[in-house]
Motif scaffolding. Structure first.
Motif, PDB file in Angstrom:
ATOM      1  N   ASN A 207     -24.682  16.807  -8.310  1.00 45.36           N
ATOM      2  CA  ASN A 207     -25.639  15.776  -8.676  1.00 45.36           C
ATOM      3  C   ASN A 207     -25.037  14.624  -9.466  1.00 45.36           C
ATOM      4  O   ASN A 207     -25.432  13.485  -9.314  1.00 45.36           O
ATOM      5  CB  ASN A 207     -26.775  16.396  -9.504  1.00 45.36           C
ATOM      6  N   HIS A 209     -22.162  13.396  -9.283  1.00 48.71           N
ATOM      7  CA  HIS A 209     -21.142  12.631  -8.555  1.00 48.71           C
ATOM      8  C   HIS A 209     -21.794  11.531  -7.727  1.00 48.71           C
ATOM      9  O   HIS A 209     -22.827  11.746  -7.093  1.00 48.71           O
ATOM     10  CB  HIS A 209     -20.334  13.565  -7.644  1.00 48.71           C
ATOM     11  N   THR A 210     -21.162  10.370  -7.748  1.00 42.97           N
ATOM     12  CA  THR A 210     -21.722   9.227  -7.019  1.00 42.97           C
ATOM     13  C   THR A 210     -20.646   8.586  -6.153  1.00 42.97           C
ATOM     14  O   THR A 210     -19.450   8.681  -6.443  1.00 42.97           O
ATOM     15  CB  THR A 210     -22.252   8.158  -7.994  1.00 42.97           C
ATOM     16  N   GLY A 211     -21.092   7.910  -5.109  1.00 37.82           N
ATOM     17  CA  GLY A 211     -20.148   7.224  -4.234  1.00 37.82           C
ATOM     18  C   GLY A 211     -19.649   8.124  -3.123  1.00 37.82           C
ATOM     19  O   GLY A 211     -19.690   9.352  -3.231  1.00 37.82           O
ATOM     20  N   CYS A 217     -16.216   7.305  -8.334  1.00 40.44           N
ATOM     21  CA  CYS A 217     -17.071   8.259  -9.036  1.00 40.44           C
ATOM     22  C   CYS A 217     -16.655   8.464 -10.496  1.00 40.44           C
ATOM     23  O   CYS A 217     -15.556   8.950 -10.794  1.00 40.44           O
ATOM     24  CB  CYS A 217     -17.015   9.600  -8.288  1.00 40.44           C
ATOM     25  N   GLN A 219     -17.983  10.559 -12.597  1.00 46.78           N
ATOM     26  CA  GLN A 219     -17.946  11.986 -12.917  1.00 46.78           C
ATOM     27  C   GLN A 219     -16.591  12.584 -12.528  1.00 46.78           C
ATOM     28  O   GLN A 219     -16.043  13.422 -13.249  1.00 46.78           O
ATOM     29  CB  GLN A 219     -19.090  12.724 -12.201  1.00 46.78           C
ATOM     30  N   THR A 385     -23.092   6.269   0.361  1.00 47.53           N
ATOM     31  CA  THR A 385     -24.084   6.494  -0.706  1.00 47.53           C
ATOM     32  C   THR A 385     -23.594   5.906  -2.019  1.00 47.53           C
ATOM     33  O   THR A 385     -24.015   6.306  -3.079  1.00 47.53           O
ATOM     34  CB  THR A 385     -24.352   7.994  -0.878  1.00 47.53           C
ATOM     35  N   ALA A 386     -22.655   4.959  -1.917  1.00 46.68           N
ATOM     36  CA  ALA A 386     -22.071   4.401  -3.130  1.00 46.68           C
ATOM     37  C   ALA A 386     -23.123   3.739  -3.986  1.00 46.68           C
ATOM     38  O   ALA A 386     -24.069   3.129  -3.492  1.00 46.68           O
ATOM     39  CB  ALA A 386     -20.998   3.373  -2.752  1.00 46.68           C
ATOM     40  N   THR A 387     -22.943   3.871  -5.292  1.00 49.01           N
ATOM     41  CA  THR A 387     -23.843   3.206  -6.227  1.00 49.01           C
ATOM     42  C   THR A 387     -23.020   2.356  -7.174  1.00 49.01           C
ATOM     43  O   THR A 387     -21.842   2.565  -7.318  1.00 49.01           O
ATOM     44  CB  THR A 387     -24.631   4.240  -7.055  1.00 49.01           C
TER      45      THR A 387
END
Ligand SMILES: [Zn+2]
Length: 387
Positions: A207, A209-211, A217, A219, A385-387
């Motif tokens: 959860n 982790h992003t990108g 990321c 995280q 899904t990158a943020t």
């Protein structure tokens, strides 16, 4: 006509073995014989390796307890064949001015001759011009694509690994097994002192982790920092067996494959206009000093990157280096963290299998002792899904 022209062949036909080490040894030999050594970098891909070679040659000479009465000198030449055609003539002029008694001694690392790359074509031109003009040309080049070797050079494939632990070599071997264009390793005939350390595996998954990729990321940056702390990096200690020296931040490369990797980008007034990549921010959140070598940094601040490449090459500043793999060819570190990723051109037909081979041959092979690999969940679509 060459008196001696040798070429240490490359990853396209040869596994990563320690070819840069061979260049340093050959350069040291020339220096002790009283010859000046010209270390030539013709583009940014060879910058760090060339600076390291020049630095190590200088140290080797000053550390020799019985130096010859008239040792040679080390001269580092930096050019930009990618962007400046005039640099080819400048290099010819500079090097011909260094010919002594009809001889010239040249080292070229990461020498990507010919091909479709303009820098490679200009490098081929440089070598041809030197071969025509200097009867006593002694030129050793490493990191050469086997398909575009200038006819005046004699290939000498190296297949005996000089530096990586067996546990790291096995990860490189997975690429060798899948890629038919690579010579296999030879047995050195000398047993390794041990198998090396178990490869540590982290995961860009969960959860927090992003990108799409770990370089994006925050995280991942935090979890890598925690793992490095656990190994003793930066604490004055060291948990690596058979490696007694303390682990410093500058013993670590975090290597990815990304066109987007960057530090904070600032405008002329010093205002941050674009934030550093997520992994960089995560590492800094945990207090790690970080140097970033990314394509965006080079585009926005070439002068700073030249300084940082020098620092990284000679480990002048105690920082963890986060970098695209192409900037650190020829260098090695005791700890390497491998982050899968993609260059822009990979999205236009990049093949996952070929990219994994590249990652292992060019990035994993930078590791001498402790390898950390960050796994990425497999996706079946190209959506980000990158943020
Ligand atoms: Zn992550």
């Amino acid at each position: 006509m060459f008196l001696l022209t040798s070429l240490l062949s490359d990853v396209e036909c040869c596994v990563p073995t320690g070819k840069t080490v061979m260049l340093v040894l050959q350069g040291s030999r020339w220096l002790l014989q009283g010859h000046d050594v010209q270390v030539v970098s013709t583009d940014y891909i060879s910058r760090a390796a060339s600076r390291m070679i020049a630095g190590q040659l200088g140290m080797a000479l000053s550390a020799d307890p019985t130096p010859p009465p008239t040792p040679g000198s080390v001269i580092l030449h930096l050019y930009d064949f990618t962007n400046r055609e005039a640099d080819v003539q400048q290099a010819v002029t500079d090097l011909l001015a260094r010919v002594k008694d009809g001889q010239l001694h040249v080292l070229l690392d990461e020498a990507l001759f010919g091909g479709s790359d303009v820098s490679g074509q200009r490098l081929t031109t440089l070598v041809a011009r030197l071969a025509e003009s200097v009867p006593g040309l002694h030129l050793w080049a490493a990191g050469v694509l086997h398909t575009d070797i200038p006819p005046s050079l004699r290939p000498e494939p190296l297949t005996v690994p000089l530096r990586c632990a067996p546990s790291v070599l096995r990860e490189v071997q997975k690429a060798v097994d899948r890629y038919g264009g690579v010579h296999n390793y030879s047995d050195s005939g000398v047993p390794a002192p041990g198998d090396g350390l178990r490869v540590i595996r982290l995961s860009h998954h969960g959860n927090a982790h992003t990108g799409r990729w770990p370089a994006e990321c925050r995280q991942c940056g935090k979890e890598i920092a925690a793992e490095l702390r656990r190994l003793g990096v930066g604490s004055g200690g060291n948990s690596l067996p058979n490696s007694p020296a303390p682990l410093s931040y500058c013993d670590v490369f975090i290597i990815t494959r990304s066109s987007e990797l960057q530090d904070d980008i600032e405008d002329d007034a010093g205002r941050v206009t674009s934030r550093a990549s997520g992994v960089v921010r995560g590492l800094r959140d945990e207090g790690l000093p970080v140097c970033v070598l990314g394509e965006q940094d080079l585009r926005h601040n070439w002068a700073r990157c030249e300084r940082d490449l020098h620092d990284v090459a000679v480990a002048a500043t105690d920082r963890v280096t986060v970098t695209d793999w192409c900037w650190v060819q020829g260098l090695e570190r005791r700890v390497v963290v491998m982050l899968p990723g993609r260059h822009k051109e990979d999205d236009e037909g990049g093949n996952d299998e070929a990219i994994d081979v590249d990652d292992r041959l060019y990035a994993v092979s930078r590791c001498s002792t402790q390898l950390i690999m960050v796994d990425v969940p497999t996706v079946t679509t190209a959506t980000s899904t990158a943020t």
